[in-house]
Design a protein around this motif. Structure first.
Motif, PDB file in Angstrom:
ATOM      1  N   GLY A   1      -1.278  12.803   6.279  1.00 19.13           N
ATOM      2  CA  GLY A   1      -0.360  12.655   5.160  1.00 19.13           C
ATOM      3  C   GLY A   1      -0.206  13.990   4.474  1.00 19.13           C
ATOM      4  O   GLY A   1      -0.768  14.990   4.888  1.00 19.13           O
TER       5      GLY A   1
ATOM      6  N   TYR B   1       6.010   8.382   0.645  1.00 22.36           N
ATOM      7  CA  TYR B   1       5.417   8.054  -0.654  1.00 22.36           C
ATOM      8  C   TYR B   1       4.313   9.053  -1.010  1.00 22.36           C
ATOM      9  O   TYR B   1       4.275   9.590  -2.131  1.00 22.36           O
ATOM     10  CB  TYR B   1       4.862   6.633  -0.615  1.00 22.36           C
ATOM     11  CG  TYR B   1       4.224   6.197  -1.921  1.00 22.36           C
ATOM     12  CD1 TYR B   1       4.991   5.608  -2.925  1.00 22.36           C
ATOM     13  CD2 TYR B   1       2.867   6.384  -2.152  1.00 22.36           C
ATOM     14  CE1 TYR B   1       4.424   5.217  -4.127  1.00 22.36           C
ATOM     15  CE2 TYR B   1       2.284   5.991  -3.353  1.00 22.36           C
ATOM     16  CZ  TYR B   1       3.064   5.405  -4.324  1.00 22.36           C
ATOM     17  OH  TYR B   1       2.493   5.026  -5.517  1.00 22.36           O
ATOM     18  N   GLN B   2       3.414   9.320  -0.066  1.00 23.63           N
ATOM     19  CA  GLN B   2       2.318  10.254  -0.324  1.00 23.63           C
ATOM     20  C   GLN B   2       2.846  11.664  -0.580  1.00 23.63           C
ATOM     21  O   GLN B   2       2.307  12.396  -1.418  1.00 23.63           O
ATOM     22  CB  GLN B   2       1.350  10.259   0.856  1.00 23.63           C
ATOM     23  CG  GLN B   2       0.589   8.954   1.045  1.00 23.63           C
ATOM     24  CD  GLN B   2      -0.206   8.938   2.333  1.00 23.63           C
ATOM     25  OE1 GLN B   2      -0.648   9.977   2.816  1.00 23.63           O
ATOM     26  NE2 GLN B   2      -0.372   7.763   2.908  1.00 23.63           N
TER      27      GLN B   2
ATOM     28  N   SER C   1       5.139   5.238   4.050  1.00 24.03           N
ATOM     29  CA  SER C   1       3.863   5.579   3.420  1.00 24.03           C
ATOM     30  C   SER C   1       3.667   7.089   3.358  1.00 24.03           C
ATOM     31  O   SER C   1       3.101   7.617   2.389  1.00 24.03           O
ATOM     32  CB  SER C   1       2.700   4.915   4.169  1.00 24.03           C
ATOM     33  OG  SER C   1       2.586   5.414   5.490  1.00 24.03           O
ATOM     34  N   VAL C   2       4.157   7.810   4.375  1.00 21.77           N
ATOM     35  CA  VAL C   2       4.070   9.273   4.365  1.00 21.77           C
ATOM     36  C   VAL C   2       5.024   9.845   3.328  1.00 21.77           C
ATOM     37  O   VAL C   2       4.678  10.770   2.578  1.00 21.77           O
ATOM     38  CB  VAL C   2       4.365   9.847   5.764  1.00 21.77           C
ATOM     39  CG1 VAL C   2       4.396  11.380   5.722  1.00 21.77           C
ATOM     40  CG2 VAL C   2       3.318   9.381   6.764  1.00 21.77           C
TER      41      VAL C   2
ATOM     42  N   ARG D   1      -0.291  16.935   1.483  1.00 25.83           N
ATOM     43  CA  ARG D   1      -1.215  17.396   0.459  1.00 25.83           C
ATOM     44  C   ARG D   1      -0.453  18.338  -0.467  1.00 25.83           C
ATOM     45  O   ARG D   1       0.493  18.998  -0.045  1.00 25.83           O
ATOM     46  CB  ARG D   1      -2.423  18.106   1.069  1.00 25.83           C
ATOM     47  CG  ARG D   1      -2.086  19.379   1.853  1.00 25.83           C
ATOM     48  CD  ARG D   1      -3.376  20.005   2.381  1.00 25.83           C
ATOM     49  NE  ARG D   1      -3.118  21.260   3.065  1.00 25.83           N
ATOM     50  CZ  ARG D   1      -2.862  21.366   4.366  1.00 25.83           C
ATOM     51  NH1 ARG D   1      -2.806  20.274   5.090  1.00 25.83           N
ATOM     52  NH2 ARG D   1      -2.632  22.537   4.923  1.00 25.83           N
TER      53      ARG D   1
ATOM     54  N   ALA E   1       4.242  11.641  -4.086  1.00 21.87           N
ATOM     55  CA  ALA E   1       3.171  11.410  -5.057  1.00 21.87           C
ATOM     56  C   ALA E   1       2.225  12.600  -5.173  1.00 21.87           C
ATOM     57  O   ALA E   1       1.536  12.757  -6.184  1.00 21.87           O
ATOM     58  CB  ALA E   1       2.387  10.156  -4.681  1.00 21.87           C
ATOM     59  N   SER E   2       2.177  13.460  -4.138  1.00 25.90           N
ATOM     60  CA  SER E   2       1.235  14.578  -4.143  1.00 25.90           C
ATOM     61  C   SER E   2       1.675  15.731  -5.037  1.00 25.90           C
ATOM     62  O   SER E   2       0.892  16.644  -5.309  1.00 25.90           O
ATOM     63  CB  SER E   2       1.040  15.096  -2.713  1.00 25.90           C
ATOM     64  OG  SER E   2       2.210  15.762  -2.255  1.00 25.90           O
TER      65      SER E   2
ATOM     66  N   ASN F   1       0.799  -1.216   0.000  1.00 25.63           N
ATOM     67  CA  ASN F   1       0.000   0.000   0.000  1.00 25.63           C
ATOM     68  C   ASN F   1       0.832   1.266   0.000  1.00 25.63           C
ATOM     69  O   ASN F   1       0.282   2.358  -0.067  1.00 25.63           O
ATOM     70  CB  ASN F   1      -0.953   0.005   1.205  1.00 25.63           C
ATOM     71  CG  ASN F   1      -0.213  -0.153   2.532  1.00 25.63           C
ATOM     72  OD1 ASN F   1       1.007  -0.100   2.585  1.00 25.63           O
ATOM     73  ND2 ASN F   1      -0.977  -0.349   3.597  1.00 25.63           N
ATOM     74  N   ALA F   2       2.130   1.170   0.098  1.00 25.81           N
ATOM     75  CA  ALA F   2       2.980   2.355  -0.010  1.00 25.81           C
ATOM     76  C   ALA F   2       3.704   2.394  -1.341  1.00 25.81           C
ATOM     77  O   ALA F   2       4.633   3.152  -1.536  1.00 25.81           O
ATOM     78  CB  ALA F   2       3.993   2.381   1.132  1.00 25.81           C
TER      79      ALA F   2
END
Length: 312
Positions: free
Chosen positions: A306, A257-258, A254-255, A308, A261-262, A7-8
């Motif tokens: 996470g 990655y987000q 995961s953070v 934005r 990705a943002s 999921n990451a």
């Protein structure tokens, strides 16, 4: 074909990944936080390895992985930096990124580990390379020093120089885009720190870490404290061996990655590599920004779960 990921966005690709990370000092390779995170290759100094062997090592990395992202300090000896550019020129390769980072050694080690983690996510090599500048903003690096007499990384006033000769004096110094130097005192104001959950990594030199663990860590609300050996270049970087180096960072893949990705992705107009931000990680060409479009920036807050993107 890309293998399945968790999921990451972590790829499950066996023993091979499409991106190899490389560093100029072995102590910039921190232990991995999980079994998937790859290590980083070592790019030796000119006096430790002949040019022909160094070229062969990078050529082998390119053959095995496809792309190489080399991370090195802005404080590296000029001869070592020239060696890196010479290797890339000899290979005539546009698949080697040279990332010069203006962080203290411990901060660079953390950044390298984060890039190692992202290297097996579903990001292109260009995005991983250009993410270094973004992630560096989320590393709060500094040191507790017993003397600032030889410190040249941040502005030091004459009074601070004088106070550093007083026995028992200590100073906390924060590096980065907002450098600060403050004399440690019982009534000092808490230092402004990250506004989001972090872990703290510290490396002890010839100084006691009590102030870092008992004062700084609680004021920054860090969730955990870890220790690492002091990098070999830290004493030179900070101007003294009587120090405790520290850095607060985002520990969750995961953070990370987000966060990456943002941010809006673009293609470099010069080399064609994918990138985030305003500078290509591979050829260093700046991204032309139209007047009617704002730049995308990943932003984290303590309240947010996470990142934005703004202006995306």
């Amino acid at each position: 074909m890309r293998a399945a990921s968790d999921n990451a966005g972590r790829s499950r690709t066996g023993n091979s990944v499409p991106i190899a990370l490389a560093v100029t000092s072995a102590d910039l390779v921190l232990p991995p936080t999980d079994q998937q995170t790859p290590t980083a290759a070592l790019l030796h100094a000119p006096d430790a390895q002949a040019l022909e062997l160094a070229v062969g090592d990078i050529h082998l990395l390119l053959e095995q992985h496809g792309y190489v992202i080399a991370v090195y300090s802005s404080d590296i000896p000029p001869a070592h930096e020239r060696r890196l550019h010479a290797i890339r020129s000899v290979l005539e390769s546009d698949r080697v990124a040279l990332l010069k980072i203006d962080l203290p050694p411990l901060g660079i080690a953390i950044l390298v580990r984060q890039l190692r983690q992202l290297s097996i996510c579903d990001f292109s090599p260009g995005v991983v390379a250009s993410a270094a500048r973004l992630l560096a903003h989320y590393i709060h690096a500094g040191a507790l020093l017993n003397s600032v007499a030889r410190l040249d990384r941040v502005p030091v006033s004459l009074s601070s120089h004088a106070k550093s000769w007083v026995p028992g004096s200590q100073f906390v110094v924060l590096a980065g885009s907002d450098p600060r130097l403050v004399k440690v005192a019982p009534d000092m104001e808490p230092l402004a720190g990250p506004e989001y959950p972090t872990h703290l990594l510290l490396a002890k030199g010839q100084a006691q870490p009590d102030w870092v663990t008992e004062k700084l860590a609680p004021s920054w609300k860090v969730q955990a404290i870890h220790e690492a050996p002091l990098p070999a270049d830290s004493s030179r970087w900070w101007g003294t061996s009587k120090l405790v180096e520290f850095a607060a960072y985002l520990p969750d893949i995961s953070v990370l990655y987000q966060l990456v990705a943002s941010v809006r992705r673009e293609n470099c107009h010069w080399c064609g590599m994918e990138l985030i931000g305003d500078l290509c990680g591979f050829c260093s060409a700046p991204l032309p920004v139209p007047e009617n479009r704002s730049r995308a920036t990943g932003v984290l807050t303590r309240e947010a779960s996470g990142p934005r993107a703004l202006g995306a």
